[in-house]
Design an enzyme around this catalytic site. Structure first.
Site, PDB file in Angstrom:
ATOM      1  N   CYS A 112      -9.447   1.295  -6.388  1.00 35.39           N
ATOM      2  CA  CYS A 112      -8.283   2.151  -6.153  1.00 35.39           C
ATOM      3  C   CYS A 112      -7.824   2.025  -4.701  1.00 35.39           C
ATOM      4  O   CYS A 112      -8.649   2.045  -3.782  1.00 35.39           O
ATOM      5  CB  CYS A 112      -8.618   3.612  -6.455  1.00 35.39           C
ATOM      6  SG  CYS A 112      -8.623   3.997  -8.200  1.00 35.39           S
ATOM      7  N   HIS A 113      -6.520   1.908  -4.523  1.00 30.61           N
ATOM      8  CA  HIS A 113      -5.960   1.830  -3.171  1.00 30.61           C
ATOM      9  C   HIS A 113      -5.960   3.212  -2.526  1.00 30.61           C
ATOM     10  O   HIS A 113      -5.842   4.239  -3.210  1.00 30.61           O
ATOM     11  CB  HIS A 113      -4.533   1.290  -3.224  1.00 30.61           C
ATOM     12  CG  HIS A 113      -4.454  -0.117  -3.725  1.00 30.61           C
ATOM     13  ND1 HIS A 113      -4.399  -0.427  -5.066  1.00 30.61           N
ATOM     14  CD2 HIS A 113      -4.431  -1.306  -3.067  1.00 30.61           C
ATOM     15  CE1 HIS A 113      -4.347  -1.736  -5.216  1.00 30.61           C
ATOM     16  NE2 HIS A 113      -4.365  -2.294  -4.031  1.00 30.61           N
ATOM     17  N   MET A 139      -4.557   7.540 -11.249  1.00 33.64           N
ATOM     18  CA  MET A 139      -6.004   7.702 -11.044  1.00 33.64           C
ATOM     19  C   MET A 139      -6.297   8.943 -10.206  1.00 33.64           C
ATOM     20  O   MET A 139      -7.296   9.631 -10.420  1.00 33.64           O
ATOM     21  CB  MET A 139      -6.593   6.459 -10.379  1.00 33.64           C
ATOM     22  CG  MET A 139      -6.587   5.218 -11.254  1.00 33.64           C
ATOM     23  SD  MET A 139      -7.320   5.479 -12.882  1.00 33.64           S
ATOM     24  CE  MET A 139      -8.988   5.949 -12.456  1.00 33.64           C
ATOM     25  N   GLU A 140      -5.423   9.237  -9.256  1.00 34.87           N
ATOM     26  CA  GLU A 140      -5.585  10.454  -8.445  1.00 34.87           C
ATOM     27  C   GLU A 140      -5.468  11.693  -9.339  1.00 34.87           C
ATOM     28  O   GLU A 140      -6.233  12.654  -9.193  1.00 34.87           O
ATOM     29  CB  GLU A 140      -4.541  10.484  -7.329  1.00 34.87           C
ATOM     30  CG  GLU A 140      -4.841   9.603  -6.137  1.00 34.87           C
ATOM     31  CD  GLU A 140      -4.767   8.107  -6.441  1.00 34.87           C
ATOM     32  OE1 GLU A 140      -5.366   7.332  -5.687  1.00 34.87           O
ATOM     33  OE2 GLU A 140      -4.103   7.710  -7.426  1.00 34.87           O
ATOM     34  N   ASP A 175     -19.230  24.117 -13.932  1.00 36.07           N
ATOM     35  CA  ASP A 175     -20.325  24.538 -13.049  1.00 36.07           C
ATOM     36  C   ASP A 175     -20.284  26.041 -12.775  1.00 36.07           C
ATOM     37  O   ASP A 175     -21.322  26.705 -12.740  1.00 36.07           O
ATOM     38  CB  ASP A 175     -20.237  23.772 -11.726  1.00 36.07           C
ATOM     39  CG  ASP A 175     -21.332  24.180 -10.759  1.00 36.07           C
ATOM     40  OD1 ASP A 175     -22.515  24.049 -11.119  1.00 36.07           O
ATOM     41  OD2 ASP A 175     -20.996  24.633  -9.647  1.00 36.07           O
TER      42      ASP A 175
END
Length: 297
Positions: free
Chosen positions: A62-63, A98-99, A113
């Site tokens: 990923c950039h 992707m972000e 969690d």
């Protein structure tokens, strides 16, 4: 890692979602802010924003792009379904899906969690990209690619530039492409371009004949056919090319609209064509969305 240096910076938007399933009793704890670890939504929103900025640290291909904005939305249903949506905006050379995915995934994990002490049956599902903006191709889009070259037409030289254009268009998802070769004859160029305009083609791309040799007449053939010139299209192309070669300024390419057809005259060299296509596509296709919107009004 993919080389994106040939791309230009544009606004990129991506939205991803995740679904967290829990018990109705857990929903009540969240709404009443009774979860022992704190406010689930506010902590998870911060996790989503932080994680969107750090994707390249964990995913090696990923950039490292600038994240300009992250939006986080929660939709909690009483029956125990929490839908999370994360929208990421970036002005960059590559997309930000992707972000958005990484962000929504970490957001869901943080919720897991925070809730696991009170609910042992939490489930995370449906992590996916739901929206990615940029370069949509209209349905039934028709393109004509016209190679203008005496030597290619005579069979003395193989065409490279026209094939670069065709490959780039196919890479964008455009399949309805007509490809022709003509010599550097003004009347023949004009005839083919006019024929495609009258045939309802959406886009016509010529390659060759935009230089300064005596046989370069493509701009002269095309300009009388254009009803509304768009000077900035080729200005952008030349600026992009000038950053890579000092000779881009010598191209006389023009662009404009005839009826509903966009005509763009590109250089003849393979390097010039490749740089021009990288500079203009898919961004120039936004014009067709603008023209369609204007029809509705």
């Amino acid at each position: 890692m993919i080389d994106i240096t040939d791309k230009i910076k544009t606004l990129r938007v991506a939205k991803a979602q995740a679904v967290v399933k829990m018990s109705p009793e857990t929903v009540s704890l969240i709404k009443n802010k009774e979860v022992p670890k704190g406010d689930v939504f506010e902590v998870s929103r911060a996790v989503a924003i932080l994680s969107a900025k750090r994707v390249s640290e964990f995913l090696p291909f990923c950039h490292n792009i600038p994240v300009e904005w992250v939006g986080v939305e929660f939709d909690l249903k009483d029956e125990g379904i929490l839908k999370i949506e994360v929208t990421v905006k970036s002005i960059a050379r590559t997309g930000c899906e992707m972000e958005a995915l990484f962000s929504v995934m970490l957001c869901a994990l943080n919720i897991y969690d925070m809730l696991k002490p009170v609910d042992k049956n939490i489930e995370i599902t449906d992590i996916k990209v739901v929206e990615k903006k940029g370069g949509e191709i209209p349905e039934g889009f028709k393109v004509g690619v016209l190679v203008v070259s005496d030597s290619v037409f005579a069979g003395k030289k193989s065409d490279k530039s026209g094939k670069i254009i065709v490959d780039k268009l196919k890479g964008l998802g455009i399949q309805n492409i007509e490809y022709k070769i003509v010599p550097d004859e003004k009347t023949m160029i004009e005839k083919e371009v006019l024929s495609w305009c009258e045939g309802g083609f959406d886009l016509i791309l010529t390659t060759g004949g935009t230089g300064l040799s005596p046989r370069d007449t493509t701009p002269e053939a095309v300009k009388p056919l254009i009803e509304r010139e768009i000077p900035a299209i080729m200005e952008v192309s030349r600026v992009y090319g000038q950053e890579r070669t000092p000779y881009a300024m010598l191209s006389r390419g023009i662009a404009g609209i005839r009826g509903k057809t966009l005509i763009i005259t590109l250089p003849g060299s393979s390097r010039g064509v490749e740089e021009s296509m990288n500079a203009l596509f898919p961004y120039v296709l936004h014009l067709f969305k603008v023209m369609k919107i204007s029809e509705w009004h």
